[in-house]
Motif scaffolding. Structure first.
Motif, PDB file in Angstrom:
ATOM      1  N   ALA A   1       0.840  -1.193   0.000  1.00  0.00           N
ATOM      2  CA  ALA A   1       0.000   0.000   0.000  1.00  0.00           C
ATOM      3  C   ALA A   1       0.881   1.252   0.000  1.00  0.00           C
ATOM      4  O   ALA A   1       0.561   2.249  -0.627  1.00  0.00           O
ATOM      5  CB  ALA A   1      -0.922  -0.018   1.204  1.00  0.00           C
ATOM      6  N   ASP A   2       2.000   1.219   0.745  1.00  0.00           N
ATOM      7  CA  ASP A   2       2.915   2.353   0.797  1.00  0.00           C
ATOM      8  C   ASP A   2       4.161   1.987  -0.006  1.00  0.00           C
ATOM      9  O   ASP A   2       5.009   1.242   0.469  1.00  0.00           O
ATOM     10  CB  ASP A   2       3.294   2.658   2.249  1.00  0.00           C
ATOM     11  N   PRO A   3       4.305   2.495  -1.218  1.00  0.00           N
ATOM     12  CA  PRO A   3       5.450   2.102  -2.045  1.00  0.00           C
ATOM     13  C   PRO A   3       6.773   2.709  -1.595  1.00  0.00           C
ATOM     14  O   PRO A   3       7.813   2.356  -2.096  1.00  0.00           O
ATOM     15  CB  PRO A   3       5.068   2.608  -3.436  1.00  0.00           C
ATOM     16  N   GLY A   4       6.767   3.626  -0.640  1.00  0.00           N
ATOM     17  CA  GLY A   4       8.002   4.231  -0.174  1.00  0.00           C
ATOM     18  C   GLY A   4       8.286   5.536  -0.900  1.00  0.00           C
ATOM     19  O   GLY A   4       7.486   6.015  -1.693  1.00  0.00           O
ATOM     20  N   PRO A   5       9.450   6.117  -0.645  1.00  0.00           N
ATOM     21  CA  PRO A   5       9.769   7.414  -1.255  1.00  0.00           C
ATOM     22  C   PRO A   5      10.022   7.286  -2.753  1.00  0.00           C
ATOM     23  O   PRO A   5      10.446   6.248  -3.240  1.00  0.00           O
ATOM     24  CB  PRO A   5      11.037   7.842  -0.518  1.00  0.00           C
ATOM     25  N   LEU A   6       9.774   8.368  -3.460  1.00  0.00           N
ATOM     26  CA  LEU A   6      10.041   8.417  -4.885  1.00  0.00           C
ATOM     27  C   LEU A   6      11.542   8.577  -5.126  1.00  0.00           C
ATOM     28  O   LEU A   6      12.286   9.008  -4.240  1.00  0.00           O
ATOM     29  CB  LEU A   6       9.293   9.588  -5.523  1.00  0.00           C
ATOM     30  N   PHE A   7      11.984   8.265  -6.341  1.00  0.00           N
ATOM     31  CA  PHE A   7      13.402   8.346  -6.661  1.00  0.00           C
ATOM     32  C   PHE A   7      13.944   9.754  -6.444  1.00  0.00           C
ATOM     33  O   PHE A   7      15.039   9.931  -5.898  1.00  0.00           O
ATOM     34  CB  PHE A   7      13.660   7.910  -8.107  1.00  0.00           C
ATOM     35  N   GLY A   8      13.191  10.763  -6.860  1.00  0.00           N
ATOM     36  CA  GLY A   8      13.643  12.146  -6.710  1.00  0.00           C
ATOM     37  C   GLY A   8      13.881  12.526  -5.253  1.00  0.00           C
ATOM     38  O   GLY A   8      14.833  13.242  -4.932  1.00  0.00           O
TER      39      GLY A   8
ATOM     40  N   ARG B   1      17.911  13.563  -0.861  1.00  0.00           N
ATOM     41  CA  ARG B   1      18.530  13.218   0.436  1.00  0.00           C
ATOM     42  C   ARG B   1      19.980  12.804   0.236  1.00  0.00           C
ATOM     43  O   ARG B   1      20.867  13.203   0.987  1.00  0.00           O
ATOM     44  CB  ARG B   1      17.765  12.067   1.102  1.00  0.00           C
ATOM     45  N   TRP B   2      20.215  11.993  -0.797  1.00  0.00           N
ATOM     46  CA  TRP B   2      21.571  11.542  -1.079  1.00  0.00           C
ATOM     47  C   TRP B   2      22.472  12.732  -1.403  1.00  0.00           C
ATOM     48  O   TRP B   2      23.614  12.800  -0.948  1.00  0.00           O
ATOM     49  CB  TRP B   2      21.536  10.566  -2.255  1.00  0.00           C
ATOM     50  N   ALA B   3      21.964  13.688  -2.164  1.00  0.00           N
ATOM     51  CA  ALA B   3      22.753  14.865  -2.552  1.00  0.00           C
ATOM     52  C   ALA B   3      23.120  15.695  -1.328  1.00  0.00           C
ATOM     53  O   ALA B   3      24.245  16.203  -1.234  1.00  0.00           O
ATOM     54  CB  ALA B   3      21.985  15.711  -3.561  1.00  0.00           C
ATOM     55  N   ARG B   4      22.200  15.856  -0.383  1.00  0.00           N
ATOM     56  CA  ARG B   4      22.514  16.619   0.845  1.00  0.00           C
ATOM     57  C   ARG B   4      23.628  15.946   1.636  1.00  0.00           C
ATOM     58  O   ARG B   4      24.523  16.612   2.163  1.00  0.00           O
ATOM     59  CB  ARG B   4      21.261  16.756   1.707  1.00  0.00           C
ATOM     60  N   ILE B   5      23.601  14.632   1.700  1.00  0.00           N
ATOM     61  CA  ILE B   5      24.632  13.902   2.443  1.00  0.00           C
ATOM     62  C   ILE B   5      25.969  13.959   1.692  1.00  0.00           C
ATOM     63  O   ILE B   5      27.020  14.201   2.285  1.00  0.00           O
ATOM     64  CB  ILE B   5      24.210  12.433   2.643  1.00  0.00           C
ATOM     65  N   LYS B   6      25.926  13.773   0.390  1.00  0.00           N
ATOM     66  CA  LYS B   6      27.140  13.688  -0.421  1.00  0.00           C
ATOM     67  C   LYS B   6      27.841  15.032  -0.578  1.00  0.00           C
ATOM     68  O   LYS B   6      29.050  15.069  -0.818  1.00  0.00           O
ATOM     69  CB  LYS B   6      26.760  13.130  -1.804  1.00  0.00           C
ATOM     70  N   THR B   7      27.110  16.152  -0.417  1.00  0.00           N
ATOM     71  CA  THR B   7      27.693  17.484  -0.606  1.00  0.00           C
ATOM     72  C   THR B   7      28.920  17.693   0.273  1.00  0.00           C
ATOM     73  O   THR B   7      29.908  18.290  -0.153  1.00  0.00           O
ATOM     74  CB  THR B   7      26.636  18.569  -0.311  1.00  0.00           C
TER      75      THR B   7
ATOM     76  N   ASP C   1      28.319  18.295 -11.202  1.00  0.00           N
ATOM     77  CA  ASP C   1      28.126  17.253 -12.217  1.00  0.00           C
ATOM     78  C   ASP C   1      27.009  16.288 -11.809  1.00  0.00           C
ATOM     79  O   ASP C   1      26.175  15.911 -12.622  1.00  0.00           O
ATOM     80  CB  ASP C   1      29.411  16.462 -12.446  1.00  0.00           C
ATOM     81  N   TYR C   2      27.009  15.900 -10.534  1.00  0.00           N
ATOM     82  CA  TYR C   2      25.966  14.994 -10.042  1.00  0.00           C
ATOM     83  C   TYR C   2      24.589  15.653 -10.199  1.00  0.00           C
ATOM     84  O   TYR C   2      23.645  15.046 -10.677  1.00  0.00           O
ATOM     85  CB  TYR C   2      26.174  14.656  -8.566  1.00  0.00           C
ATOM     86  N   ARG C   3      24.457  16.902  -9.773  1.00  0.00           N
ATOM     87  CA  ARG C   3      23.165  17.593  -9.832  1.00  0.00           C
ATOM     88  C   ARG C   3      22.683  17.809 -11.273  1.00  0.00           C
ATOM     89  O   ARG C   3      21.494  17.745 -11.529  1.00  0.00           O
ATOM     90  CB  ARG C   3      23.243  18.924  -9.113  1.00  0.00           C
ATOM     91  N   SER C   4      23.622  18.007 -12.194  1.00  0.00           N
ATOM     92  CA  SER C   4      23.216  18.216 -13.582  1.00  0.00           C
ATOM     93  C   SER C   4      22.648  16.939 -14.204  1.00  0.00           C
ATOM     94  O   SER C   4      21.857  16.997 -15.146  1.00  0.00           O
ATOM     95  CB  SER C   4      24.388  18.729 -14.420  1.00  0.00           C
ATOM     96  N   SER C   5      23.038  15.788 -13.665  1.00  0.00           N
ATOM     97  CA  SER C   5      22.519  14.536 -14.210  1.00  0.00           C
ATOM     98  C   SER C   5      21.223  14.088 -13.525  1.00  0.00           C
ATOM     99  O   SER C   5      20.605  13.134 -13.963  1.00  0.00           O
ATOM    100  CB  SER C   5      23.574  13.445 -14.118  1.00  0.00           C
ATOM    101  N   MET C   6      20.842  14.766 -12.439  1.00  0.00           N
ATOM    102  CA  MET C   6      19.593  14.403 -11.757  1.00  0.00           C
ATOM    103  C   MET C   6      18.406  15.021 -12.489  1.00  0.00           C
ATOM    104  O   MET C   6      18.532  16.078 -13.081  1.00  0.00           O
ATOM    105  CB  MET C   6      19.608  14.951 -10.321  1.00  0.00           C
ATOM    106  N   PRO C   7      17.254  14.346 -12.441  1.00  0.00           N
ATOM    107  CA  PRO C   7      16.064  14.881 -13.130  1.00  0.00           C
ATOM    108  C   PRO C   7      15.527  16.133 -12.486  1.00  0.00           C
ATOM    109  O   PRO C   7      15.702  16.457 -11.387  1.00  0.00           O
ATOM    110  CB  PRO C   7      15.056  13.743 -13.025  1.00  0.00           C
TER     111      PRO C   7
END
Length: 100
Positions: A66-73, A78-84, A94-100
């Motif tokens: 019923a709850d599919p979880g968070p969307l990819f975006g 979240r990953w980008a905030r940690i990786k920064t 470069d990472y951000r430019s490849s994200m949708p």
């Protein structure tokens, strides 16, 4: 060259068997005394193997949660905030430019 219609089938006595190597282990299952019926059952078992990872289908049907979880975006943000803090600014751009 002719196609082998009895691929993964072996005959011992009067019975046809399915014999296939799966994840490093041999699976051997008695199918039928009729080659036509053995081919049909073999095809069904191989289809189940592709779909479920097992020769026999699961007992209960696979139901979507019923709850599919968070969307990819959301996960990507979240990953980008940690990786920064872990990579250089140019790499993060470069990472951000490849994200949708």
């Amino acid at each position: 060259m002719a196609k082998n219609k009895n691929h993964h089938l072996i005959k011992r006595g009067d019975t046809w068997y399915l014999k296939k190597r799966v994840n490093g282990r041999w699976i051997k299952k008695a199918l039928s005394t009729s080659v036509t019926e053995a081919r049909r059952k073999r095809d069904e078992h191989l289809r189940n193997l592709d779909l479920y990872g097992s020769i026999d289908p699961p007992e209960e049907p696979i139901v979507q949660e019923a709850d599919p979880g968070p969307l990819f975006g959301e996960v990507a943000e979240r990953w980008a905030r940690i990786k920064t803090a872990q990579v250089k600014g140019s790499t993060m751009r470069d990472y951000r430019s490849s994200m949708p």
